[in-house]
Design an enzyme around this catalytic site. Sequence first.
Site, PDB file in Angstrom:
ATOM      1  N   HIS A 164       0.834  -1.221   0.000  1.00 41.31           N
ATOM      2  CA  HIS A 164       0.000   0.000   0.000  1.00 41.31           C
ATOM      3  C   HIS A 164       0.868   1.272   0.000  1.00 41.31           C
ATOM      4  O   HIS A 164       0.448   2.304   0.507  1.00 41.31           O
ATOM      5  CB  HIS A 164      -0.955   0.041   1.191  1.00 41.31           C
ATOM      6  N   SER A 285      15.606  20.169 -18.014  1.00 45.16           N
ATOM      7  CA  SER A 285      14.425  20.982 -18.289  1.00 45.16           C
ATOM      8  C   SER A 285      14.858  22.227 -19.042  1.00 45.16           C
ATOM      9  O   SER A 285      15.937  22.762 -18.804  1.00 45.16           O
ATOM     10  CB  SER A 285      13.759  21.369 -16.970  1.00 45.16           C
ATOM     11  N   LYS A 291      17.008  20.664 -12.938  1.00 49.76           N
ATOM     12  CA  LYS A 291      16.286  19.404 -13.125  1.00 49.76           C
ATOM     13  C   LYS A 291      17.104  18.320 -13.823  1.00 49.76           C
ATOM     14  O   LYS A 291      17.853  18.575 -14.739  1.00 49.76           O
ATOM     15  CB  LYS A 291      15.013  19.631 -13.961  1.00 49.76           C
ATOM     16  N   GLU A 298       9.974   7.122 -17.618  1.00 50.71           N
ATOM     17  CA  GLU A 298       8.662   7.769 -17.794  1.00 50.71           C
ATOM     18  C   GLU A 298       8.075   7.440 -19.167  1.00 50.71           C
ATOM     19  O   GLU A 298       6.898   7.119 -19.303  1.00 50.71           O
ATOM     20  CB  GLU A 298       8.795   9.291 -17.670  1.00 50.71           C
TER      21      GLU A 298
END
Length: 465
Positions: A164, A285, A291, A298
């Site tokens: 969980h 980025s 970044k 992804e």
Amino acid sequence: MITSQFSKKSEAWSARFSEPVSDLVKRYTASVFFDKRLAQVDIQGSLAHAEMLHFQHIITKEDYDAIVGGMTQISSEIAAGTFTWLLDLEDVHLNIEKRLTELAGDAGKRLHTGRSRNDQVATDIRLYLRGAIDDILILLAQFRSALLDLAEQQADTIMPGFTHMQVAQPITFGHHMLAYVEMFGRDAERLADCRKRVNRLPLGAAALAGTTFPIDRERVAATLGFDEVCFNSLDAVSDRDFAIEFCATAALIMTHISRMSEELVIWMSPRIGFIDIADRFCTGSSIMPQKKNPDVPELARGKTGRVNGHLIALLTLMKGQPLAYNKDNQEDKEPLFDTVDTVTDTLRIFADMAGGITVKPEAMRVAALQGYATATDLADYLVKKGLPFRDAHEAVAHAVKTCVDKACDLSDLPLDELRVFSPLIDADIFAVLTLEGSVAARDHVGGTAPKQVRLAIARLRAKLG
Ligand code: ARG
């Protein structure tokens, strides 16, 4: 030599028609711009068919030799990129046949004896897919091997295991990697099983009913390395279940990749900081100079959507089709090709990326020490001292509640305070409550103990060969 007086027609069936199709319809019905990918397997299939026709005395040796000569040239033209593909000729099969006829004359026109594009295209797809499956099986093995290396390096590294998304029990990072090795291992089993049903020969089914020529299908199957022939001609030309099965397997591979990607992305978040991924798999980025984004996982997570979509596309393509071949089936190719490309590229990148993962054991350890990961160990300790498990669970729940109130770990409580929850607790409890003690105690097949992780790695390596 007998030559048809109608042989000047440019399309294979044009004599039957009184008006040409519009350019739009031509473009709509053509498949050459995507099925030309099948060119080399199409030639391979044609050569096996021609060899059989010759062996069965259906065509002469001269015709067969002319076909081989022509196909050899066509194959090099295609490989060199000098072959001219024509939309007017609809698909890969007619483009190659037309060129063969230019090069080999009537022999080229005899190639299609006892054959239809229906059994031809089904054969081509199976040959293509068999090759793709073999490539993917190699990539799956390389990926598992890279994960095994990572698991071995990190067999003792402790991290929190989650259920969980809450800290559950300590595990080793090696053990976590082995979970994926198991998943990708089952994917390889599924793929190998799917290959058996892919590797059957449709040729000889002709359009749908078989052919009046004395063909030898087993001979063609042997030449092309098929395990056996498709035994029903209608089924042979119409079903694409083998491609659907492949896409289902591919969807599972991508689903496993996607789950792993999700973890890699979470683990690389500075808030978690369990791992770093090598720069060559990340991008920056355009606006935020600080970044470093885990683009590869992804994107793999995102590409899973398109592969799942292709599976649904093929299932839907098939569901309304009466026997036997219908033009709908031309739509099988793009989803199939894209599935192969996506899975192949993804696995190739992931096999490389596994070696570019830097594990940060200290961050994992700090996280494992939060969240009472050894609470179950305390309960198990009490059970071993004779307390029924449910009572032990209750006693430890009280202990955890106290620790939450005091903002400390179970192992921070002194012995006399721990004994309030159960008089069965003795000083030996502190060894049990350590992270190392917790993982080492799960010492059975499939458990997270470093010793078991090493045994599992050896077993999995032996399986990979
Ligand atoms: N381009 C077609 C396909 O991909 C080849 C088979 C065509 N057969 C036919 N009867 N129109 O399915």
